[in-house]
Design a protein around this motif. Structure first.
Motif, PDB file in Angstrom:
ATOM      1  N   LYS A 109       0.768  -1.197   0.196  1.00  6.91           N
ATOM      2  CA  LYS A 109       0.070  -0.086   0.093  1.00  6.91           C
ATOM      3  C   LYS A 109       0.700   1.264  -0.054  1.00  6.91           C
ATOM      4  O   LYS A 109       0.319   2.403  -0.147  1.00  6.91           O
ATOM      5  CB  LYS A 109      -0.875  -0.047   1.282  1.00  6.91           C
ATOM      6  CG  LYS A 109      -1.950  -1.060   1.126  1.00  6.91           C
ATOM      7  CD  LYS A 109      -2.708  -1.014   2.632  1.00  6.91           C
ATOM      8  CE  LYS A 109      -3.629  -2.049   2.701  1.00  6.91           C
ATOM      9  NZ  LYS A 109      -4.272  -2.035   3.946  1.00  6.91           N
ATOM     10  N   ALA A 110       2.178   1.044   0.085  1.00  9.55           N
ATOM     11  CA  ALA A 110       2.990   2.381   0.129  1.00  9.55           C
ATOM     12  C   ALA A 110       3.054   2.971  -0.885  1.00  9.55           C
ATOM     13  O   ALA A 110       3.346   2.352  -2.019  1.00  9.55           O
ATOM     14  CB  ALA A 110       4.317   1.910   1.109  1.00  9.55           C
ATOM     15  N   THR A 111       3.520   4.422  -0.908  1.00  9.16           N
ATOM     16  CA  THR A 111       3.723   5.262  -2.047  1.00  9.16           C
ATOM     17  C   THR A 111       4.996   5.798  -1.662  1.00  9.16           C
ATOM     18  O   THR A 111       4.944   6.419  -0.559  1.00  9.16           O
ATOM     19  CB  THR A 111       2.619   6.060  -2.348  1.00  9.16           C
ATOM     20  OG1 THR A 111       2.239   6.729  -1.337  1.00  9.16           O
ATOM     21  CG2 THR A 111       1.165   5.450  -2.833  1.00  9.16           C
ATOM     22  N   ILE A 112       5.814   6.059  -2.687  1.00 12.11           N
ATOM     23  CA  ILE A 112       7.056   6.618  -2.340  1.00 12.11           C
ATOM     24  C   ILE A 112       6.742   8.340  -2.857  1.00 12.11           C
ATOM     25  O   ILE A 112       6.620   8.170  -4.068  1.00 12.11           O
ATOM     26  CB  ILE A 112       8.295   5.927  -3.081  1.00 12.11           C
ATOM     27  CG1 ILE A 112       8.444   4.682  -2.357  1.00 12.11           C
ATOM     28  CG2 ILE A 112       9.487   6.855  -2.698  1.00 12.11           C
ATOM     29  CD1 ILE A 112       9.300   3.616  -3.125  1.00 12.11           C
ATOM     30  N   THR A 113       7.191   9.275  -2.109  1.00  5.60           N
ATOM     31  CA  THR A 113       6.972  10.453  -2.654  1.00  5.60           C
ATOM     32  C   THR A 113       8.504  11.137  -2.505  1.00  5.60           C
ATOM     33  O   THR A 113       9.140  10.980  -1.385  1.00  5.60           O
ATOM     34  CB  THR A 113       5.949  11.453  -1.747  1.00  5.60           C
ATOM     35  OG1 THR A 113       6.475  11.222  -0.426  1.00  5.60           O
ATOM     36  CG2 THR A 113       4.598  10.608  -1.801  1.00  5.60           C
ATOM     37  N   HIS A 114       8.753  11.986  -3.378  1.00  2.00           N
ATOM     38  CA  HIS A 114      10.069  12.747  -3.412  1.00  2.00           C
ATOM     39  C   HIS A 114       9.800  14.033  -3.412  1.00  2.00           C
ATOM     40  O   HIS A 114       9.196  14.610  -4.320  1.00  2.00           O
ATOM     41  CB  HIS A 114      10.750  11.996  -4.631  1.00  2.00           C
ATOM     42  CG  HIS A 114      12.145  12.776  -4.780  1.00  2.00           C
ATOM     43  ND1 HIS A 114      13.095  12.951  -3.934  1.00  2.00           N
ATOM     44  CD2 HIS A 114      12.319  13.900  -5.625  1.00  2.00           C
ATOM     45  CE1 HIS A 114      14.365  13.610  -4.223  1.00  2.00           C
ATOM     46  NE2 HIS A 114      13.887  14.297  -5.435  1.00  2.00           N
ATOM     47  N   LYS A 115      10.545  14.721  -2.305  1.00  2.00           N
ATOM     48  CA  LYS A 115      10.677  16.094  -2.259  1.00  2.00           C
ATOM     49  C   LYS A 115      11.907  16.799  -2.573  1.00  2.00           C
ATOM     50  O   LYS A 115      12.835  16.294  -1.978  1.00  2.00           O
ATOM     51  CB  LYS A 115      10.101  16.534  -0.969  1.00  2.00           C
ATOM     52  CG  LYS A 115       8.830  16.531  -0.259  1.00  2.00           C
ATOM     53  CD  LYS A 115       8.487  16.724   0.713  1.00  2.00           C
ATOM     54  CE  LYS A 115       6.961  16.246   1.455  1.00  2.00           C
ATOM     55  NZ  LYS A 115       6.537  16.831   2.733  1.00  2.00           N
ATOM     56  N   PRO A 116      12.057  17.245  -3.567  1.00  2.00           N
ATOM     57  CA  PRO A 116      13.353  17.827  -3.934  1.00  2.00           C
ATOM     58  C   PRO A 116      13.942  18.783  -2.966  1.00  2.00           C
ATOM     59  O   PRO A 116      13.350  19.560  -2.264  1.00  2.00           O
ATOM     60  CB  PRO A 116      13.072  18.626  -5.318  1.00  2.00           C
ATOM     61  CG  PRO A 116      11.528  18.974  -5.297  1.00  2.00           C
ATOM     62  CD  PRO A 116      10.952  17.978  -4.393  1.00  2.00           C
ATOM     63  N   PHE A 117      15.138  18.775  -2.730  1.00  2.00           N
ATOM     64  CA  PHE A 117      16.240  19.497  -1.778  1.00  2.00           C
ATOM     65  C   PHE A 117      16.106  21.144  -2.162  1.00  2.00           C
ATOM     66  O   PHE A 117      16.384  21.340  -3.308  1.00  2.00           O
ATOM     67  CB  PHE A 117      17.434  18.831  -1.717  1.00  2.00           C
ATOM     68  CG  PHE A 117      18.247  19.644  -0.686  1.00  2.00           C
ATOM     69  CD1 PHE A 117      17.895  19.563   0.681  1.00  2.00           C
ATOM     70  CD2 PHE A 117      19.289  20.796  -1.142  1.00  2.00           C
ATOM     71  CE1 PHE A 117      18.685  20.277   1.661  1.00  2.00           C
ATOM     72  CE2 PHE A 117      19.942  21.417  -0.133  1.00  2.00           C
ATOM     73  CZ  PHE A 117      19.623  21.276   1.331  1.00  2.00           C
ATOM     74  N   ILE A 118      15.428  22.002  -1.204  1.00  2.00           N
ATOM     75  CA  ILE A 118      15.470  23.265  -1.672  1.00  2.00           C
ATOM     76  C   ILE A 118      16.611  24.121  -0.937  1.00  2.00           C
ATOM     77  O   ILE A 118      16.494  23.923   0.348  1.00  2.00           O
ATOM     78  CB  ILE A 118      14.097  23.768  -1.474  1.00  2.00           C
ATOM     79  CG1 ILE A 118      13.030  23.142  -2.440  1.00  2.00           C
ATOM     80  CG2 ILE A 118      14.218  25.519  -1.832  1.00  2.00           C
ATOM     81  CD1 ILE A 118      11.630  23.582  -1.998  1.00  2.00           C
ATOM     82  N   SER A 119      17.546  24.528  -1.719  1.00  2.00           N
ATOM     83  CA  SER A 119      18.604  25.302  -0.873  1.00  2.00           C
ATOM     84  C   SER A 119      18.316  26.787  -0.825  1.00  2.00           C
ATOM     85  O   SER A 119      17.742  27.270  -1.885  1.00  2.00           O
ATOM     86  CB  SER A 119      20.029  25.090  -1.645  1.00  2.00           C
ATOM     87  OG  SER A 119      20.149  25.572  -2.899  1.00  2.00           O
ATOM     88  N   LYS A 120      18.438  27.376   0.183  1.00  2.00           N
ATOM     89  CA  LYS A 120      18.368  28.797   0.226  1.00  2.00           C
ATOM     90  C   LYS A 120      19.499  29.779   0.401  1.00  2.00           C
ATOM     91  O   LYS A 120      20.569  29.488   0.612  1.00  2.00           O
ATOM     92  CB  LYS A 120      17.454  29.011   1.744  1.00  2.00           C
ATOM     93  CG  LYS A 120      16.426  28.267   1.901  1.00  2.00           C
ATOM     94  CD  LYS A 120      15.664  28.601   3.394  1.00  2.00           C
ATOM     95  CE  LYS A 120      14.325  28.070   3.415  1.00  2.00           C
ATOM     96  NZ  LYS A 120      13.608  28.244   4.696  1.00  2.00           N
TER      97      LYS A 120
END
Length: 53
Positions: free
Chosen positions: A42-53
């Motif tokens: 049931k798991a879904t893999i989500t990817h959040k891109p790394f945001i540099s400030k």
């Protein structure tokens, strides 16, 4: 060839150890693995891109 015999011996040791387990222990382990399998299915893999400030 030596590594193969070591692997075979380890496999036989695990099988002998498994024979000493009770039916309740086997059932509990199987149900635990089944629950993990269902969760992973049931798991879904989500990817959040790394945001540099």
């Amino acid at each position: 060839m030596e590594q193969k015999t070591t692997f075979d011996e380890a496999e036989i040791a695990l099988l002998k150890e498994a024979l000493n387990r009770s039916y309740k222990e086997r059932f509990e382990r199987a149900t635990r693995l089944y629950k993990i399998q269902q969760t992973m299915k049931k798991a879904t893999i989500t990817h959040k891109p790394f945001i540099s400030k």
